[in-house]
Design an enzyme around this catalytic site. Structure first.
Site, PDB file in Angstrom:
ATOM      1  N   THR A   1      96.438 -28.010 -49.555  1.00 37.01           N
ATOM      2  CA  THR A   1      97.647 -28.179 -48.744  1.00 37.01           C
ATOM      3  C   THR A   1      97.708 -27.181 -47.602  1.00 37.01           C
ATOM      4  O   THR A   1      97.947 -27.541 -46.452  1.00 37.01           O
ATOM      5  CB  THR A   1      98.907 -28.020 -49.620  1.00 37.01           C
ATOM      6  OG1 THR A   1      98.822 -28.930 -50.719  1.00 37.01           O
ATOM      7  CG2 THR A   1     100.164 -28.299 -48.810  1.00 37.01           C
TER       8      THR A   1
ATOM      9  N   ASP B   1      86.458 -21.482 -54.503  1.00 39.24           N
ATOM     10  CA  ASP B   1      87.707 -20.799 -54.845  1.00 39.24           C
ATOM     11  C   ASP B   1      87.741 -20.306 -56.285  1.00 39.24           C
ATOM     12  O   ASP B   1      88.316 -19.253 -56.580  1.00 39.24           O
ATOM     13  CB  ASP B   1      88.917 -21.692 -54.546  1.00 39.24           C
ATOM     14  CG  ASP B   1      88.781 -23.090 -55.141  1.00 39.24           C
ATOM     15  OD1 ASP B   1      87.828 -23.344 -55.904  1.00 39.24           O
ATOM     16  OD2 ASP B   1      89.639 -23.944 -54.818  1.00 39.24           O
TER      17      ASP B   1
ATOM     18  N   GLU C   1      30.844 -15.772 -50.520  1.00 40.32           N
ATOM     19  CA  GLU C   1      29.937 -15.906 -49.376  1.00 40.32           C
ATOM     20  C   GLU C   1      28.709 -16.752 -49.698  1.00 40.32           C
ATOM     21  O   GLU C   1      28.035 -17.236 -48.786  1.00 40.32           O
ATOM     22  CB  GLU C   1      29.514 -14.516 -48.897  1.00 40.32           C
ATOM     23  CG  GLU C   1      30.655 -13.744 -48.239  1.00 40.32           C
ATOM     24  CD  GLU C   1      30.293 -12.290 -47.975  1.00 40.32           C
ATOM     25  OE1 GLU C   1      30.165 -11.926 -46.799  1.00 40.32           O
ATOM     26  OE2 GLU C   1      30.140 -11.531 -48.956  1.00 40.32           O
TER      27      GLU C   1
END
Length: 753
Positions: A448, A548, A302
């Site tokens: 595939t 995967d 302040e």
């Protein structure tokens, strides 16, 4: 098309909605007739603090401009009436609103108990006020504890509630309060598409949700061109220039007060070191605010020449200050929401706003042990200019909200209706039967084939569907949705309760967002693909997505030879070479989701070209594609076929022909397989030396052909300390499907994934 209201919905914040407004006008006329031609809608707006007033004031001004339709009552409570917080009720009076009721509801103390007592005090005082005012509808904003008291009182007194800014996510106790108010509210005004979807997910009636944008944006987007230098000088001094000061606004985090105080202390240290003029606003009244003020005073903020510490800045002036600041820092929602409208750089500290949608102008500092990280953020952000963001609104929220209010039919039943998704009843009381029928929908996207399966909790594939994987994105995503919808319908007939969807796909995946970042060359048009959203929207189920190779490791962890092991590695030998790493029972994704790309370990500097662009990778030697390449070379030179072998003219030469030739004594084929196995073995040796797992699992169609060569290479090349590590062939038939299912089954049975 989506609109903001009851009819068809239009995309977010796009132009006037002529058809919507035309139909809504007819509806309004009909409702006015039902409610009584001279019957005004009596609206009570209750405001608790300076922040919520900035959102409610534009709506109040709008209501005030239509006295033929509305009668406005204003109730003021909470920190508005406290001197330490600026007596901010005065700005409501300055805006020329008549305050019908002032309620002193704050119990001082600024700790958790004081917050609870304040809610209790408000609940004691509000019934008399609401009995006197008898509003048709109460407008409540946001997620403050005072707002919870307002919503609770109104709901118990059968007063309709319109909740502003429901459905949002921040990251503290505010989330719980906000969602609690949502369940009490009858009507909802939300600011973003995500918030709207959250409300729908919380079973709120879609017809009572308005996607309007944030009301404060109506003022923000027209505010920046006003005279701002006089405002800057008034609050920061005559010597301060535009874009050369900081605005700081930080509040306590009520769920972790001690940490938020420490973060505030580090913030002030960083601002002192950064040495720029800074406007510091006092924190709100939440538990912990008193300690934050003590920290400010302890550091002399302040009285520091570079700081201006204030309890309150009027919203119109605050807009100008943040619009022309070099940076805003703190954890206020204003920083991540409103400030984006100006492109002002923002540093968001801690967890208080961790779940908010933000523009690119926001830099997050989630945690800090010293001031250095915050100081670094200040150096990165200060003085930048970002594109203006309209995530939270387009400046037309209030007209939409007023039309929404006019469309409310007071003759409709007051009792809320929740739109729960359909639930299949399970009449079985046999616990084993219940466990067996808890299932996952598993999807495997291969080069595939595209496969979908219903997988039980025990790893049994109840039913499997297979189709050729289409070549284009559009065909592929449509086929996935079609197969999943059919499988989900079949699951009901099979008495399988689907808990969620797990997807295994080639390429690099961000599992947190459910996005395929980059795919392998085997799957075309599969980069930057969001898989989670379309599946979740279609099936109304949670969706998990992963690579995967990672899915194969998860399958081994749950159903295979990795079950119960703390550390193991899975290597997939198929069309390509992939893998997954389990360390301390958890799957390793890496910092950019690129961990366990084991097929691209380099085992030779001058080896064959790999699909990744490098040379000498394991995949370039040992994958199905590599073996097919070598088989074609031999076949073209008439060196592949031996006695007892034939290849039909319409059949492509592949890896299996090479393996068959080797078994029948073809020396060249045997040499190629030995080289491939050696490359894979050297890769496994590198894995043993790097990860030191307790087990290596070879998975995929080629695993059994490589296992003996790999073990020989380990004996020849590995350090003695890892030569005892076992290498085994997986006994799982469909590891990709089982791994995809395990993401669902592990999470829904409370295992963290």
């Amino acid at each position: 098309m989506e609109t903001y209201g009851y009819l068809h919905r239009e995309s977010c914040f796009q132009g006037p909605h002529e058809l919507y407004f035309k139909n809504l006008s007819k509806r309004n006329k009909h409702i006015m007739e039902k409610n009584g031609n001279n019957r005004k809608l009596r609206v009570c707006v209750a405001t608790c603090n300076r922040a919520d007033y900035s959102k409610l004031a534009p709506i109040m001004f709008g209501i005030k401009t239509e006295p033929d339709f509305f009668e406005l009552d204003v109730v003021v409570l909470g920190s508005h009436l406290i001197d330490d917080y600026g007596n901010t009720y005065r700005m409501i009076e300055q805006d020329d609103f008549d305050i019908n009721t002032r309620l002193h509801t704050i119990v001082r103390g600024e700790d958790e108990a004081a917050m609870v007592e304040s809610v209790g005090l408000a609940l004691v005082k509000l019934p008399d006020v609401l009995n006197r005012l008898k509003p048709d509808i109460m407008i409540v904003h946001g997620d403050r504890f005072d707002a919870l008291a307002l919503a609770t009182s109104a709901a118990l007194m059968n007063i309709r509630i319109l909740h502003i800014e429901g459905g949002e996510v921040s990251g503290t106790i505010d989330d719980s309060i906000r969602h609690a108010i949502t369940k009490l509210a009858h009507y909802h005004v939300c600011c973003t598409r995500s918030a709207e979807q959250h409300l729908i997910s919380m079973c709120e009636d879609h017809d009572r949700i308005l996607l309007a944008g944030c009301p404060s944006y109506d003022k923000l987007l027209s505010a920046k061109n006003k005279d701002y230098m006089s405002i800057i000088r008034m609050w920061l001094g005559d010597d301060v220039k535009s874009k050369d000061y900081i605005v700081a606004l930080q509040h306590p985090v009520t769920t972790d007060i001690k940490h938020s105080i420490k973060m505030f202390e580090l913030t002030l240290d960083a601002l002192i070191s950064f040495n720029k003029r800074t406007l510091v606003l006092f924190p709100n009244i939440d538990a912990g605010s008193k300690e934050m003020v003590r920290v400010m005073r302890k550091k002399g903020i302040e009285h520091h020449p570079n700081f201006r510490a204030v309890k309150h800045v009027p919203f119109d002036q605050f807009i100008q200050l943040v619009a022309h600041a070099g940076c805003m820092i703190g954890n206020s929602s204003c920083g991540v929401r409103e400030v984006g409208a100006f492109g002002t750089p923002v540093i968001n500290l801690g967890t208080r706003q961790i779940g908010r949608e933000t523009g690119e102008n926001v830099l997050h500092v989630r945690d800090a042990d010293t001031q250095d990280k915050i100081l670094q953020a200040l150096h990165l952000q200060f003085g930048k200019q970002y594109p203006c963001s309209k995530i939270y609104g387009d400046g037309n929220a209030v007209p939409r909200i007023l039309k929404f209010l006019k469309s409310i039919d007071l003759q409709e039943p007051l009792q809320k209706k929740f739109c729960f998704p359909p639930v299949k009843e399970n009449i079985s009381q046999d616990i084993d039967h219940i466990l067996e029928t808890l299932s996952a929908l598993a999807v495997d996207l291969g080069g595939t084939n595209l496969r979908v399966a219903i997988v039980s909790m025990k790893g049994e594939i109840v039913k499997k569907y297979t189709q050729f994987n289409p070549k284009t994105y559009e065909e592929r995503i449509n086929l996935i949705l079609q197969m999943c919808v059919e499988a989900a319908a079949e699951a009901v007939k099979l008495n399988c309760r689907i808990l969620g969807v797990g997807i295994s796909t080639g390429g690099r995946v961000n599992p947190r967002e459910g996005i395929v970042l980059h795919s392998t060359k085997l799957i075309q048009e599969w980069n930057s693909v969001d898989l989670r959203t379309p599946l979740s929207d279609t099936l109304h189920l949670p969706v998990w997505v992963d690579n995967d190779g990672n899915c194969a490791a998860l399958a081994e962890r749950k159903f295979g030879q990795g079950k119960g092991l703390e550390n193991f590695v899975t290597l997939i030998t198929g069309t390509g070479i992939g893998g997954g790493i389990i360390h301390q029972h958890e799957l390793i994704h890496g910092s950019s989701f690129c961990a366990a790309e084991l097929g691209h370990l380099v085992v030779s500097l001058d080896g064959p070209d790999c699909s990744c662009g490098s040379h000498g990778c394991i995949e370039a030697y040992a994958s199905g594609m590599a073996l097919q390449r070598e088989a074609k070379k031999l076949h073209d030179e008439d060196l592949l076929l031996v006695e007892g072998m034939s290849v039909p003219k319409d059949e492509a030469v592949g890896a299996l022909h090479l393996i068959q030739a080797a078994k029948l004594g073809n020396a060249k084929a045997q040499s190629i397989l030995r080289t491939a196995g050696t490359a894979l073995g050297l890769g496994v040796v590198n894995i043993l030396h790097t990860m030191n797992p307790s087990l290596v699992i070879l998975s995929g169609v080629l695993a059994s052909h490589y296992i003996h060569i790999v073990k020989d290479i380990i004996r020849q090349q590995a350090l003695s300390s890892v030569q005892d590590v076992d290498v085994v062939v997986s006994d799982l038939v469909d590891p990709a499907l089982l791994g995809a299912a395990s993401m669902v089954l592990d999470y829904t049975t409370r295992r963290i994934y």
